[in-house]
Write a protein that holds these residues in place. Structure first.
Motif, mmCIF file in Angstrom:
data_model
loop_
_atom_site.group_PDB
_atom_site.id
_atom_site.type_symbol
_atom_site.label_atom_id
_atom_site.label_comp_id
_atom_site.label_asym_id
_atom_site.label_seq_id
_atom_site.Cartn_x
_atom_site.Cartn_y
_atom_site.Cartn_z
ATOM 1 N N MET A 4 0.839 -1.191 0.000
ATOM 2 C CA MET A 4 0.000 0.000 0.000
ATOM 3 C C MET A 4 0.878 1.247 0.000
ATOM 4 N N LEU A 5 0.374 2.317 -0.593
ATOM 5 C CA LEU A 5 1.115 3.573 -0.648
ATOM 6 C C LEU A 5 0.767 4.440 0.564
ATOM 7 N N ARG A 6 1.827 4.907 1.238
ATOM 8 C CA ARG A 6 1.657 5.671 2.473
ATOM 9 C C ARG A 6 2.472 6.959 2.414
ATOM 10 N N SER A 7 1.958 7.987 3.040
ATOM 11 C CA SER A 7 2.688 9.234 3.183
ATOM 12 C C SER A 7 3.748 9.088 4.266
ATOM 13 N N VAL A 8 4.983 9.452 3.944
ATOM 14 C CA VAL A 8 6.053 9.408 4.933
ATOM 15 C C VAL A 8 5.753 10.368 6.077
ATOM 16 N N GLU A 9 5.212 11.510 5.752
ATOM 17 C CA GLU A 9 4.871 12.492 6.786
ATOM 18 C C GLU A 9 3.882 11.920 7.783
ATOM 19 N N GLU A 10 2.977 11.060 7.297
ATOM 20 C CA GLU A 10 1.996 10.432 8.185
ATOM 21 C C GLU A 10 2.671 9.475 9.159
ATOM 22 N N ILE A 11 3.697 8.745 8.685
ATOM 23 C CA ILE A 11 4.348 7.737 9.520
ATOM 24 C C ILE A 11 5.234 8.368 10.588
ATOM 25 N N GLU A 12 5.792 9.543 10.289
ATOM 26 C CA GLU A 12 6.639 10.200 11.279
ATOM 27 C C GLU A 12 5.830 10.478 12.550
ATOM 28 N N GLY A 13 6.402 10.133 13.670
ATOM 29 C CA GLY A 13 5.701 10.287 14.943
ATOM 30 C C GLY A 13 5.108 9.002 15.464
#
Length: 252
Positions: free
Chosen positions: A1-10
């Protein structure tokens, strides 16, 4: 699945025996655009150290609770070869790191993860039997590892002028490959965001903190709209690739 890196940070990083910190940044290989390491923020636990977590050592995340399992104990992380917080990651350090965790080197072949296509496959192989490590390679600083947070805000130059800045990366969470860069066009297109695959980037000027794309400002303006609040599906990707007239990565 495609994910935003910014979303994963934190995301919280959970070792097998307790939390070790949070996801802070990523290091990607700028030749293959593969994310090689997650950088953990462990300053309350291991101050002064840069703690790297290879995707080979990560389990399946819980996207709802924003937790990433790490297939390590806290003691194993603490006993890893130390790296100062401000130090570059050399190939010599990587070799020590991979030997410590008994996982196969990724640089022994042209595949994304050495002899394997995904970090999960490399992890399974490591559990069964240690793969052939091959040549360690040069021991100096590796110029191909780049920080995601460093590249954010890089200026984007089209063929006929500046078109915006890099604001995020879109990661394929199975092979851990960067599929797209997110460009924020700022005031020029009222904050519109567009996706561009790394293969379409013509040149990156690291000292000048800018990258160039082989397309005009008008081309970018007319590209399919990217809505960060919506998942990226294959239908959208097909429209994007067809618009730019590029071969689809999933058909190669």
């Amino acid at each position: 699945m495609l994910r935003s890196v910014e979303e994963i940070e934190g995301y919280t990083l959970a070792a097998t025996d307790g939390e070790v910190g949070r996801c802070w940044d990523f290091l990607f290989d700028d030749t293959m655009w593969v994310v090689r390491y997650m950088i953990a923020d462990t300053r309350k636990w291991l101050p002064g150290r840069k703690v790297l977590i290879s995707p080979i050592l990560l389990g399946t995340p819980d996207w709802e609770t924003r937790r990433f399992p790490v297939d390590l104990t806290k003691d194993a992380i603490k006993a890893a070869p130390p790296l100062r917080e401000d130090a570059p990651v050399s190939r010599q350090y990587e070799a020590e790191y991979f030997r410590h965790y008994e996982i196969p080197f990724y640089w022994v072949s042209d595949a994304a993860w050495g002899a394997y296509m995904t970090p999960a496959a490399a992890r399974a192989a490591a559990r069964a039997e240690q793969a052939d490590e091959g040549d360690v390679g040069p021991s100096g600083g590796d110029p191909h590892l780049r920080s995601v947070n460093e590249v954010k805000d890089y200026r984007v130059e089209a063929l006929d002028g500046e078109v915006g800045k890099v604001s995020d990366f879109i990661l394929d969470d199975e092979p851990w490959i960067v599929r797209y860069l997110v460009f924020d066009t700022g005031s020029w297109l009222s904050g519109r965001k567009v996706l561009v695959a790394p293969d379409w980037v013509r040149r990156i000027d690291w000292p000048q903190q800018s990258l160039s794309v082989d397309m005009t400002r008008e081309h970018v303006e007319n590209s399919p709209v990217f809505d960060p609040s919506q998942p990226i599906n294959r239908e959208y990707e097909t429209r994007l690739y067809d618009f730019y007239g590029r071969p689809r990565y999933w058909s190669r």
